[in-house]
Design an enzyme around this catalytic site. Structure first.
Site, mmCIF file in Angstrom:
data_model
loop_
_atom_site.group_PDB
_atom_site.id
_atom_site.type_symbol
_atom_site.label_atom_id
_atom_site.label_comp_id
_atom_site.label_asym_id
_atom_site.label_seq_id
_atom_site.Cartn_x
_atom_site.Cartn_y
_atom_site.Cartn_z
ATOM 1 N N LEU A 132 74.201 -50.097 16.729
ATOM 2 C CA LEU A 132 74.638 -51.334 16.833
ATOM 3 C C LEU A 132 73.852 -52.547 17.590
ATOM 4 O O LEU A 132 73.591 -52.250 18.673
ATOM 5 C CB LEU A 132 76.078 -51.560 17.332
ATOM 6 C CG LEU A 132 77.028 -50.172 17.148
ATOM 7 C CD1 LEU A 132 78.301 -50.360 17.849
ATOM 8 C CD2 LEU A 132 77.400 -50.183 15.680
ATOM 9 N N ALA A 133 73.376 -53.543 16.620
ATOM 10 C CA ALA A 133 72.606 -54.487 17.265
ATOM 11 C C ALA A 133 72.713 -55.869 16.764
ATOM 12 O O ALA A 133 71.633 -56.580 16.433
ATOM 13 C CB ALA A 133 71.051 -54.043 16.998
ATOM 14 N N ARG A 186 74.424 -62.906 27.494
ATOM 15 C CA ARG A 186 74.205 -63.034 29.032
ATOM 16 C C ARG A 186 72.578 -62.698 29.294
ATOM 17 O O ARG A 186 72.297 -62.841 30.225
ATOM 18 C CB ARG A 186 74.904 -61.537 29.431
ATOM 19 C CG ARG A 186 76.250 -61.816 29.652
ATOM 20 C CD ARG A 186 77.090 -60.544 29.881
ATOM 21 N NE ARG A 186 77.305 -59.410 28.516
ATOM 22 C CZ ARG A 186 77.714 -58.469 28.342
ATOM 23 N NH1 ARG A 186 78.427 -57.896 29.643
ATOM 24 N NH2 ARG A 186 77.942 -57.789 27.392
ATOM 25 N N GLY A 212 83.260 -57.770 17.233
ATOM 26 C CA GLY A 212 83.463 -56.600 18.186
ATOM 27 C C GLY A 212 82.783 -55.393 17.963
ATOM 28 O O GLY A 212 82.235 -55.324 16.361
ATOM 29 N N GLY A 248 83.003 -49.965 30.043
ATOM 30 C CA GLY A 248 84.373 -49.596 29.790
ATOM 31 C C GLY A 248 84.565 -48.527 30.580
ATOM 32 O O GLY A 248 83.933 -47.467 30.943
ATOM 33 N N ARG A 292 36.701 -59.502 23.808
ATOM 34 C CA ARG A 292 37.825 -60.168 22.853
ATOM 35 C C ARG A 292 37.773 -59.262 21.752
ATOM 36 O O ARG A 292 37.052 -58.714 21.463
ATOM 37 C CB ARG A 292 37.395 -61.800 22.664
ATOM 38 C CG ARG A 292 37.856 -62.539 23.728
ATOM 39 C CD ARG A 292 37.209 -63.932 23.686
ATOM 40 N NE ARG A 292 37.581 -64.643 22.297
ATOM 41 C CZ ARG A 292 36.855 -65.369 21.704
ATOM 42 N NH1 ARG A 292 35.849 -65.995 22.311
ATOM 43 N NH2 ARG A 292 37.433 -66.035 20.738
ATOM 44 N N ARG A 301 9.872 -72.979 25.272
ATOM 45 C CA ARG A 301 9.813 -73.951 26.274
ATOM 46 C C ARG A 301 8.704 -74.758 26.439
ATOM 47 O O ARG A 301 7.634 -74.377 26.037
ATOM 48 C CB ARG A 301 10.298 -73.216 27.259
ATOM 49 C CG ARG A 301 9.339 -72.201 27.632
ATOM 50 C CD ARG A 301 9.868 -71.389 28.946
ATOM 51 N NE ARG A 301 8.664 -70.463 29.335
ATOM 52 C CZ ARG A 301 8.767 -69.157 29.642
ATOM 53 N NH1 ARG A 301 10.184 -68.483 29.397
ATOM 54 N NH2 ARG A 301 8.037 -68.662 29.856
HETATM 55 C C1 UD1 Z 1 79.824 -51.563 25.238
HETATM 56 C C2 UD1 Z 1 81.167 -50.936 25.266
HETATM 57 C C3 UD1 Z 1 81.624 -50.404 26.767
HETATM 58 C C4 UD1 Z 1 80.464 -49.597 27.400
HETATM 59 C C5 UD1 Z 1 79.031 -50.325 27.117
HETATM 60 C C6 UD1 Z 1 77.836 -49.390 27.487
HETATM 61 C C7 UD1 Z 1 82.691 -51.692 23.661
HETATM 62 C C8 UD1 Z 1 83.881 -52.623 23.286
HETATM 63 N N1 UD1 Z 1 82.527 -51.752 24.838
HETATM 64 O O1 UD1 Z 1 80.168 -52.876 26.258
HETATM 65 O O2 UD1 Z 1 82.717 -49.773 26.786
HETATM 66 O O3 UD1 Z 1 80.680 -49.273 28.716
HETATM 67 O O4 UD1 Z 1 78.922 -50.940 25.833
HETATM 68 O O5 UD1 Z 1 76.675 -50.018 27.423
HETATM 69 O O6 UD1 Z 1 82.095 -51.147 22.460
HETATM 70 N N2 UD1 Z 1 77.509 -55.471 18.810
HETATM 71 C C9 UD1 Z 1 77.476 -55.770 17.546
HETATM 72 N N3 UD1 Z 1 78.413 -56.446 16.951
HETATM 73 C C10 UD1 Z 1 79.604 -57.023 17.882
HETATM 74 C C11 UD1 Z 1 79.260 -56.877 19.121
HETATM 75 C C12 UD1 Z 1 78.357 -56.125 19.745
HETATM 76 O O7 UD1 Z 1 76.466 -55.283 16.707
HETATM 77 O O8 UD1 Z 1 80.367 -57.728 17.422
HETATM 78 C C13 UD1 Z 1 76.521 -54.607 19.292
HETATM 79 C C14 UD1 Z 1 75.458 -55.473 20.473
HETATM 80 O O9 UD1 Z 1 74.412 -55.855 19.865
HETATM 81 C C15 UD1 Z 1 75.116 -54.200 21.334
HETATM 82 C C16 UD1 Z 1 76.219 -53.342 21.187
HETATM 83 O O10 UD1 Z 1 76.887 -53.545 20.180
HETATM 84 O O11 UD1 Z 1 73.704 -53.721 21.022
HETATM 85 C C17 UD1 Z 1 77.304 -53.345 22.428
HETATM 86 O O12 UD1 Z 1 77.748 -54.605 22.752
HETATM 87 P P1 UD1 Z 1 77.919 -55.386 24.165
HETATM 88 O O13 UD1 Z 1 78.497 -56.562 23.759
HETATM 89 O O14 UD1 Z 1 76.667 -55.283 24.873
HETATM 90 O O15 UD1 Z 1 78.796 -54.288 24.705
HETATM 91 P P2 UD1 Z 1 79.108 -54.072 26.303
HETATM 92 O O16 UD1 Z 1 80.014 -55.197 26.757
HETATM 93 O O17 UD1 Z 1 77.718 -53.648 27.076
HETATM 94 CA CA CA Z 2 75.886 -53.692 26.352
#
Ligand code: UD1
Ligand code: CA
Length: 462
Positions: free
Chosen positions: A8-9, A15, A76, A138, A332, A439
């Site tokens: 998930l990225a 932040r 989410g 979490g 370089r 020279r």
């Molecule tokens: C998340 C977990 C939390 C856990 C923590 C560990 C959830 C709701 N919470 O929180 O329980 O303790 O990771 O590090 O999963 N992302 C998406 N799409 C979105 C939202 C997020 O791709 O809509 C990706 C972000 O790019 C990131 C990852 O998911 O790589 C986690 O999202 P982030 O917002 O960092 O979650 P945390 O608040 O850290």
């Molecule tokens: Ca995170």
């Protein structure tokens, strides 16, 4: 168990306070996302899928052998995983889910997860860790018998739940359950209105699926990067791991707290790394080298037994055995130095080949040149490679001697064994074995100083 990995990225990483997508911020020289991808590959994930959103073009242009799926709106983590539905439809094996912002994740952690999942015949296994300070994670809620009940996000948690020290590592393994149907059934959260992947724990349990946790011993392995401070910590831990690996392989690191080596850099046995050095990118340092304080090596190959003396910068260059560079030298891109070459203080080399045993010990610029074997380049020699429009090459053949303060106006060739007198401006090719001089001949005027003084005296009297 056959695995696909979904990373998930898509999040922006609010932040971080950055224009760059969070997962591209570097840790030990690689974008954060590189690490979960690499570790998934190492545990045998047959396919790797990355969910992208923010900065998707940028993110997807940087990785190969990976499939990208798009989460248009960031609603989410559950919603993010749904974006992979098309890509893994019909997949019967395990689905490993990681976050792109956990660069410290290790193979060991994923193996622990997979083993637990298989041993427990689970449908969902969640990696948890214990943290003295659980802030930002979490919280993992269990019953009196240690069974996983649910995960509560910090913003949604009550005061009691906030006190829980076991937290969600954000790494999951799913198998033999209707994952996407369950994800679709996750409602938006109360406070933030996001669809939390973590809510699948309680939901799947209610439906009778087996949901367990794997508590990983090393909490740092799943440390998430949400802020610049987290990024600094991740970099420090990664640096420690890299240096521990080098030391275990016979490299001396004088001050590990102040040595910066990128992930993937190789350093040979018995090399010595002084404090405050940086070795970056795709670099290899041979055996028995000494890299002195303040030096930086980027995308370069350094042969065995080289010495890079204080405060030198080496970039996209290739250096043979036993070469000495610096102090205060600059290589370089495109500098190729053969065995035994010496490049001294305040010498700059660019896009040039310098052959065996040649020396340029002081204050020179060698650009767009081919310098033969055993050449001596005197102090202050300059290849004048640029005429304001184009770059031209200088060729100096084997054994030539270039006197101090020579200017070589390129394109020009100095023949084998030729000799250039100090202060010469070389505008024409010099035949092998010839002496070139340009020279003005020296003139001495006897008694001039005395006469000058006399004249000054008589001027002041009048
Ligand atoms: C998340 C977990 C939390 C856990 C923590 C560990 C959830 C709701 N919470 O929180 O329980 O303790 O990771 O590090 O999963 N992302 C998406 N799409 C979105 C939202 C997020 O791709 O809509 C990706 C972000 O790019 C990131 C990852 O998911 O790589 C986690 O999202 P982030 O917002 O960092 O979650 P945390 O608040 O850290
Ligand atoms: Ca995170």
């Amino acid at each position: 168990m056959e695995l696909v990995a979904v990373i998930l990225a898509a999040g922006k990483g609010e932040r971080m306070i950055s224009k760059m997508p969070k997962v591209l911020h570097p840790v030990a020289g690689k974008p954060m996302l590189y690490y979960p991808l690499e570790v998934s590959r190492k545990v045998g994930a047959l396919r790797r899928i990355v969910v992208v959103g923010h900065g998707r073009e940028e993110v997807s242009s940087l990785f190969e052998g990976v499939q990208f799926v798009v989460q248009e709106e960031q609603l989410g983590t559950a919603h993010a995983l749904l974006a992979a539905e098309e890509a893994i439809k019909g997949w019967e094996g395990g689905i490993l889910v990681l976050c792109g912002d956990t660069p410290l994740v290790t193979e060991e952690c994923l193996r622990g997860l997979i083993e637990t999942h298989i041993r427990e015949s689970a449908n969902i296994t969640v990696v948890t860790i214990e943290r003295e300070d659980p802030t930002g994670y979490g919280r993992v809620v269990k019953d009196g018998r240690g069974r996983l009940l649910r995960i509560v996000e910090e913003v949604e948690a009550g005061p009691e739940e906030r006190g829980i020290k076991e937290v969600n590592g954000g790494i999951y393994l799913f198998s033999s359950l209707p994952l996407f149907d369950l994800l679709r059934a996750i409602p938006p959260s109360e406070r933030k209105g996001e669809h939390y992947l973590t809510d699948i724990v309680a939901l799947a349990r209610e439906k009778g699926y087996r949901v367990v946790s794997y508590m990983h011993g090393n909490a740092m392995d799943v440390a998430g990067v949400n802020t610049r401070k987290d990024l600094a910590i991740a970099n420090r831990i990664m640096r420690e791991r890299i240096l521990d690996g080098l030391m275990a392989a016979g490299v001396t690191v004088m001050d590990p707290s102040n040595t910066y080596i990128d992930y993937g850099v190789k350093v040979g046995m018995d090399s010595i790394l002084y404090p405050n050095i940086h070795i970056e990118g795709d670099s290899t340092v041979g055996e028995g080298c000494v890299i002195e304080e303040g030096s930086k090596i980027i995308d370069s190959i350094i042969g065995d037994g080289c010495r890079i003396r204080s405060h030198s910068l080496v970039e996209s260059s290739s250096i043979g055995k036993g070469v000495v560079i610096g102090p205060f030298a600059r290589l370089r891109p495109g500098s190729i130095l053969e065995e035994g070459v010496k490049i001294g203080n305040f010498v700059e080399v660019k896009n040039s080949t310098i052959k065996k045993g040649t020396k340029a010990n002081h204050l020179s610029y060698i650009g767009d040149a081919t310098i033969g074997e055993g050449v001596n380049i005197g102090a202050g020699t300059i290849t004048c490679n640029y005429d304001g429009f184009k770059k031209h090459r200088t060729v100096v053949e084997d054994g030539a001697f270039i006197g101090s303060d020579t200017q070589l106006i390129a394109p020009v060739r100095v023949g084998r064994g030729a000799y250039i007198g100090s202060g010469t401006t070389v505008t024409k090719d010099v035949p092998p074995g010839a002496l070139a001089l340009s020279r003005v001949e020296q003139k001495n005027i006897e008694g001039w100083v005395e006469r000058r003084k006399e004249r000054a005296k008589s001027d002041s009297r009048s």
